[in-house]
Design a protein around this motif. Structure first.
Motif, mmCIF file in Angstrom:
data_model
loop_
_atom_site.group_PDB
_atom_site.id
_atom_site.type_symbol
_atom_site.label_atom_id
_atom_site.label_comp_id
_atom_site.label_asym_id
_atom_site.label_seq_id
_atom_site.Cartn_x
_atom_site.Cartn_y
_atom_site.Cartn_z
ATOM 1 N N MET A 1 24.032 3.679 -54.153
ATOM 2 C CA MET A 1 25.322 3.858 -53.542
ATOM 3 C C MET A 1 25.157 3.528 -52.062
ATOM 4 O O MET A 1 24.445 4.200 -51.345
ATOM 5 C CB MET A 1 25.699 5.323 -53.786
ATOM 6 C CG MET A 1 27.106 5.620 -53.547
ATOM 7 S SD MET A 1 27.505 7.315 -53.960
ATOM 8 C CE MET A 1 27.701 7.260 -55.687
ATOM 9 N N GLY A 7 27.843 7.821 -50.377
ATOM 10 C CA GLY A 7 26.757 8.708 -49.960
ATOM 11 C C GLY A 7 27.216 10.148 -49.813
ATOM 12 O O GLY A 7 26.501 11.088 -50.188
ATOM 13 N N GLU A 10 27.646 11.538 -53.337
ATOM 14 C CA GLU A 10 26.340 11.806 -53.943
ATOM 15 C C GLU A 10 25.753 13.109 -53.420
ATOM 16 O O GLU A 10 25.277 13.952 -54.191
ATOM 17 C CB GLU A 10 25.387 10.643 -53.669
ATOM 18 C CG GLU A 10 24.075 10.763 -54.394
ATOM 19 C CD GLU A 10 23.198 9.544 -54.218
ATOM 20 O OE1 GLU A 10 21.969 9.716 -54.207
ATOM 21 O OE2 GLU A 10 23.730 8.424 -54.101
ATOM 22 N N ALA A 14 25.160 16.543 -55.658
ATOM 23 C CA ALA A 14 23.815 17.115 -55.723
ATOM 24 C C ALA A 14 23.835 18.573 -55.260
ATOM 25 O O ALA A 14 23.239 19.445 -55.900
ATOM 26 C CB ALA A 14 22.845 16.292 -54.874
ATOM 27 N N HIS A 32 15.687 12.747 -58.706
ATOM 28 C CA HIS A 32 16.216 11.395 -58.514
ATOM 29 C C HIS A 32 15.235 10.476 -59.229
ATOM 30 O O HIS A 32 14.032 10.714 -59.218
ATOM 31 C CB HIS A 32 16.282 11.053 -57.023
ATOM 32 C CG HIS A 32 16.618 9.624 -56.760
ATOM 33 N ND1 HIS A 32 17.890 9.137 -56.843
ATOM 34 C CD2 HIS A 32 15.829 8.569 -56.446
ATOM 35 C CE1 HIS A 32 17.887 7.841 -56.573
ATOM 36 N NE2 HIS A 32 16.647 7.472 -56.330
ATOM 37 N N ARG A 34 13.814 6.512 -59.647
ATOM 38 C CA ARG A 34 13.718 5.105 -59.270
ATOM 39 C C ARG A 34 12.344 4.613 -59.697
ATOM 40 O O ARG A 34 11.332 5.244 -59.404
ATOM 41 C CB ARG A 34 13.872 4.905 -57.761
ATOM 42 C CG ARG A 34 13.826 3.421 -57.392
ATOM 43 C CD ARG A 34 13.921 3.172 -55.925
ATOM 44 N NE ARG A 34 15.140 3.758 -55.413
ATOM 45 C CZ ARG A 34 15.583 3.586 -54.183
ATOM 46 N NH1 ARG A 34 14.920 2.844 -53.342
ATOM 47 N NH2 ARG A 34 16.695 4.156 -53.787
ATOM 48 N N GLU A 40 17.416 2.668 -61.069
ATOM 49 C CA GLU A 40 17.668 3.917 -60.377
ATOM 50 C C GLU A 40 18.751 4.720 -61.089
ATOM 51 O O GLU A 40 19.680 4.170 -61.673
ATOM 52 C CB GLU A 40 18.126 3.592 -58.949
ATOM 53 C CG GLU A 40 18.376 4.764 -58.092
ATOM 54 C CD GLU A 40 18.712 4.351 -56.658
ATOM 55 O OE1 GLU A 40 18.696 5.239 -55.800
ATOM 56 O OE2 GLU A 40 19.012 3.170 -56.411
ATOM 57 N N ASP A 42 20.995 8.209 -59.876
ATOM 58 C CA ASP A 42 21.208 9.079 -58.717
ATOM 59 C C ASP A 42 20.640 10.472 -58.921
ATOM 60 O O ASP A 42 19.909 10.991 -58.080
ATOM 61 C CB ASP A 42 22.703 9.184 -58.385
ATOM 62 C CG ASP A 42 23.286 7.874 -57.895
ATOM 63 O OD1 ASP A 42 22.525 7.031 -57.370
ATOM 64 O OD2 ASP A 42 24.512 7.691 -58.025
ATOM 65 N N LEU A 43 20.982 11.112 -60.036
ATOM 66 C CA LEU A 43 20.482 12.451 -60.328
ATOM 67 C C LEU A 43 20.055 12.532 -61.784
ATOM 68 O O LEU A 43 20.725 12.004 -62.673
ATOM 69 C CB LEU A 43 21.565 13.507 -60.085
ATOM 70 C CG LEU A 43 22.060 13.655 -58.658
ATOM 71 C CD1 LEU A 43 23.258 14.592 -58.615
ATOM 72 C CD2 LEU A 43 20.952 14.158 -57.752
ATOM 73 N N GLU A 56 25.393 9.454 -62.315
ATOM 74 C CA GLU A 56 25.668 8.480 -61.262
ATOM 75 C C GLU A 56 26.985 8.871 -60.595
ATOM 76 O O GLU A 56 27.874 9.424 -61.255
ATOM 77 C CB GLU A 56 25.806 7.069 -61.849
ATOM 78 C CG GLU A 56 24.533 6.482 -62.390
ATOM 79 C CD GLU A 56 23.607 5.971 -61.306
ATOM 80 O OE1 GLU A 56 24.046 5.851 -60.143
ATOM 81 O OE2 GLU A 56 22.453 5.682 -61.622
ATOM 82 N N LYS A 58 30.229 7.357 -58.207
ATOM 83 C CA LYS A 58 30.900 6.158 -57.713
ATOM 84 C C LYS A 58 32.107 6.564 -56.871
ATOM 85 O O LYS A 58 32.854 7.466 -57.245
ATOM 86 C CB LYS A 58 31.374 5.271 -58.871
ATOM 87 C CG LYS A 58 30.272 4.793 -59.783
ATOM 88 C CD LYS A 58 29.302 3.898 -59.055
ATOM 89 C CE LYS A 58 28.145 3.518 -59.942
ATOM 90 N NZ LYS A 58 27.086 2.862 -59.229
#
Length: 111
Positions: A1, A7, A10, A14, A32, A34, A40, A42-43, A56, A58
């Protein structure tokens, strides 16, 4: 993102999930994901029984299949351990995107 609103969303999600996990009996851990190939998620939530969910975020009013790329990879890699993949978005309705994948509005965090 990459954008500022994304951001913020996100970080907000979280924080909200951490808050909810503090009183939830499931005792899931939040990560997270990656990998070395740049895939990737996000969580990632992993429960005590090792079931995994991916999230994810968005900052958009609609989603499409490409928004599920990381979640699809995680689902296919983990098989039966993968419980659910969610893309939160600014839309207003739940939209299924195939096997154990769904787009949900951010309001679903409190439902």
């Amino acid at each position: 993102m990459s954008d500022g609103a994304g951001g913020l969303l996100e970080g907000f999600v979280a924080g909200e999930l951490r808050r909810q996990l503090s009183w939830n009996e499931s005792q899931a851990q939040l990560f997270h994901y990656r990998d070395c190939d740049g895939r990737e998620v996000d969580l990632v939530l992993e429960s005590a029984d090792r079931r995994v969910g991916g999230i994810e975020m968005k900052a958009a009013g609609s989603v499409d299949r490409k928004d599920f790329k990381g979640l699809t990879f995680l689902r296919d890699k983990l098989g039966d351990r993968f419980a659910l993949g969610v893309v939160f978005y600014t839309g207003t309705r739940a939209v299924p995107f195939g096997d154990r994948l769904v787009a949900l509005p951010y309001s679903a965090l409190w439902q």
